[in-house]
Design an enzyme around this catalytic site. Sequence first.
Site, mmCIF file in Angstrom:
data_model
loop_
_atom_site.group_PDB
_atom_site.id
_atom_site.type_symbol
_atom_site.label_atom_id
_atom_site.label_comp_id
_atom_site.label_asym_id
_atom_site.label_seq_id
_atom_site.Cartn_x
_atom_site.Cartn_y
_atom_site.Cartn_z
ATOM 1 N N ASP A 1 0.839 -1.199 0.000
ATOM 2 C CA ASP A 1 0.000 0.000 0.000
ATOM 3 C C ASP A 1 0.870 1.244 0.000
ATOM 4 O O ASP A 1 1.408 1.642 1.032
ATOM 5 C CB ASP A 1 -0.918 -0.026 1.223
ATOM 6 C CG ASP A 1 -1.767 1.235 1.349
ATOM 7 O OD1 ASP A 1 -1.789 2.044 0.407
ATOM 8 O OD2 ASP A 1 -2.404 1.394 2.410
ATOM 9 N N GLU B 1 35.811 7.977 16.491
ATOM 10 C CA GLU B 1 35.913 9.307 15.891
ATOM 11 C C GLU B 1 36.255 10.359 16.950
ATOM 12 O O GLU B 1 36.505 10.043 18.106
ATOM 13 C CB GLU B 1 34.621 9.657 15.147
ATOM 14 C CG GLU B 1 34.698 9.427 13.634
ATOM 15 C CD GLU B 1 35.702 10.333 12.946
ATOM 16 O OE1 GLU B 1 36.171 11.306 13.581
ATOM 17 O OE2 GLU B 1 36.038 10.082 11.785
ATOM 18 N N GLU C 1 35.996 14.826 -3.053
ATOM 19 C CA GLU C 1 35.279 14.591 -1.796
ATOM 20 C C GLU C 1 34.439 15.814 -1.425
ATOM 21 O O GLU C 1 34.980 16.910 -1.221
ATOM 22 C CB GLU C 1 36.265 14.292 -0.662
ATOM 23 C CG GLU C 1 35.588 14.051 0.686
ATOM 24 C CD GLU C 1 36.580 13.930 1.824
ATOM 25 O OE1 GLU C 1 36.694 12.841 2.395
ATOM 26 O OE2 GLU C 1 37.257 14.950 2.136
ATOM 27 N N ARG D 1 41.050 20.524 4.987
ATOM 28 C CA ARG D 1 39.797 19.968 5.507
ATOM 29 C C ARG D 1 38.824 21.046 5.992
ATOM 30 O O ARG D 1 37.723 20.725 6.436
ATOM 31 C CB ARG D 1 40.085 18.968 6.628
ATOM 32 C CG ARG D 1 40.787 17.713 6.118
ATOM 33 C CD ARG D 1 41.139 16.738 7.238
ATOM 34 N NE ARG D 1 41.922 15.623 6.729
ATOM 35 C CZ ARG D 1 41.425 14.466 6.310
ATOM 36 N NH1 ARG D 1 40.116 14.281 6.358
ATOM 37 N NH2 ARG D 1 42.202 13.507 5.868
ATOM 38 N N HIS E 1 30.755 12.214 4.350
ATOM 39 C CA HIS E 1 31.556 12.695 3.233
ATOM 40 C C HIS E 1 31.306 11.786 2.028
ATOM 41 O O HIS E 1 31.266 10.561 2.166
ATOM 42 C CB HIS E 1 33.038 12.696 3.583
ATOM 43 C CG HIS E 1 33.369 13.539 4.776
ATOM 44 N ND1 HIS E 1 34.559 13.436 5.464
ATOM 45 C CD2 HIS E 1 32.656 14.503 5.413
ATOM 46 C CE1 HIS E 1 34.574 14.299 6.460
ATOM 47 N NE2 HIS E 1 33.424 14.958 6.453
ATOM 48 N N GLU F 1 29.531 8.611 9.702
ATOM 49 C CA GLU F 1 29.819 8.593 11.139
ATOM 50 C C GLU F 1 28.525 8.394 11.917
ATOM 51 O O GLU F 1 27.447 8.745 11.439
ATOM 52 C CB GLU F 1 30.496 9.902 11.545
ATOM 53 C CG GLU F 1 31.839 10.120 10.858
ATOM 54 C CD GLU F 1 32.360 11.540 10.981
ATOM 55 O OE1 GLU F 1 33.585 11.727 10.916
ATOM 56 O OE2 GLU F 1 31.532 12.469 11.133
ATOM 57 N N ARG G 1 32.235 17.397 1.460
ATOM 58 C CA ARG G 1 32.294 17.157 2.900
ATOM 59 C C ARG G 1 31.067 17.621 3.680
ATOM 60 O O ARG G 1 30.963 17.365 4.867
ATOM 61 C CB ARG G 1 33.550 17.834 3.475
ATOM 62 C CG ARG G 1 34.834 17.258 2.913
ATOM 63 C CD ARG G 1 36.063 18.041 3.353
ATOM 64 N NE ARG G 1 36.194 18.150 4.805
ATOM 65 C CZ ARG G 1 36.651 17.191 5.595
ATOM 66 N NH1 ARG G 1 37.012 16.029 5.085
ATOM 67 N NH2 ARG G 1 36.759 17.382 6.893
ATOM 68 N N GLU H 1 33.229 5.435 13.318
ATOM 69 C CA GLU H 1 33.138 5.306 11.864
ATOM 70 C C GLU H 1 33.678 3.944 11.437
ATOM 71 O O GLU H 1 34.694 3.474 11.972
ATOM 72 C CB GLU H 1 33.920 6.407 11.152
ATOM 73 C CG GLU H 1 33.833 6.334 9.628
ATOM 74 C CD GLU H 1 34.617 7.419 8.917
ATOM 75 O OE1 GLU H 1 35.134 7.157 7.825
ATOM 76 O OE2 GLU H 1 34.719 8.542 9.474
ATOM 77 N N GLU I 1 31.419 8.051 3.569
ATOM 78 C CA GLU I 1 31.988 7.846 4.906
ATOM 79 C C GLU I 1 30.943 8.305 5.924
ATOM 80 O O GLU I 1 30.732 9.502 6.094
ATOM 81 C CB GLU I 1 33.276 8.649 5.063
ATOM 82 C CG GLU I 1 34.338 8.353 4.015
ATOM 83 C CD GLU I 1 35.480 9.357 4.049
ATOM 84 O OE1 GLU I 1 35.599 10.092 5.066
ATOM 85 O OE2 GLU I 1 36.226 9.436 3.066
#
Length: 449
Positions: A58, A194, A338, A321, A250, A139, A340, A201, A137
Amino acid sequence: MVMATGTETKLQEIQKVIREKSVDLLHLQFVDIEGILKHVTVTAEQLDDAVEGKIMFDGSSVAGFSPINKSDLYLLPDLNTFAVLPWTVEDGYSEARFLCSVTNPDGTLFEGDTRNVLKRVVEKAEDKGYSISAGPELEFFLFQTDENGRPTLATHDEAGYFAPSPNDLGERVRLEIYRALKAMGFTIEVSHHEVAQGQHEIGFKYADVLGAADNATTYKWVVKTVAKRFGLHATFMPKPVFGINGSGMHVNMSLFKDGKNVFFDQDDEMQLSSTAYSFIAGLMDNIKSFTAVTNPLVNSYKRLVPGYEAPCYIAWSGSNRSALIRIPAKRGMATRVELRCPDPAANPYLAYAVVAAAGLDGVDRGLAPVASVNEDIFHMSNDERAERGIDNLPGSLEASLDELEANEFGRSVLGDHVYDEFVALKRAEWDSYRTAVSSWEIENYQGKF
């Protein structure tokens, strides 16, 4: 139903496993518009009907799917996602699952199924000669539970980044998650504590983008299931605890053509191709238009603030980063971009669809990115960022929804059905948050005024 030879072979392999593992029940799984896993269970004797897409449900009872007068929908299993569930294995008994696409009664793909949204992006890329690989990735936090099994606000441990036992109390839990994922076909690459207390992670190998979304969906389910068996609550909420790092997802992405990674160019200063630079530029050009999809909760924007390693400024870099986009050091076949900002509460199918489509848009248009930023953006002043032309991500779910609705990118990728339902759902969520009276307001205002 006539099956291709490869499909017949895969089905025969599945039938063999069902016999050898004494599989009694099959869980047919799919996700709703938010990426929340759903399933209906059938017996192994119904395998043929299930494989032929004859199991109905449904759709009007699933948020964002179909109205009550058009509620009949069907599940079409992806045979590549078959897996025996290791925690169900007993002597002479076990259970298995398939991830499914959703179809209409006539067998066509249902436009409200978010897995099908990602399939459309994959097909458009294939039309241009590209295949898309992704490595997410994700976490998560582990919280203690009360006597009724409900999550508390107490993290499972007080350990930090890469902490070993005995401080890392989640080590045993991660080991069992690793074993379960490995038994289900995952290749695990890394497992660790982490930065934040109670945060973890487990990294798994990249895959084609649809497989990566399937893996992310499975991963979240397995993490929660195994944690529950330890009496803990696992959450992928982006920012469950004030004052410490939140959880990200990420997304590493590459384009391949004729078996070669087209992001790699040995002769370039950064060993990146023009295709890679255009992909980066496409992400930056479209990022505000899809942040509501990659960061879909009110809570998402409490992670995207300076000081906790989460990016909130639109810039790219080779290794910095603090930038929204970075290029990890590996090159050759491992060259990747990547992004982030996404968080693990996002629907993986929708998140990877908009990320891939944004990058491909940059490739189609031949865009070139602005200069990379190698300095720590978090410690720049507002004036310094303005001088460098570094813009901010939207600061709230409301602002992200405004950006999503301000142009056609989101609708063009998601399709009318998913776009309209997603916006309506998230506008209602924001309105509910906006009108709620929080404990912060009571603590600061009730006695004062």
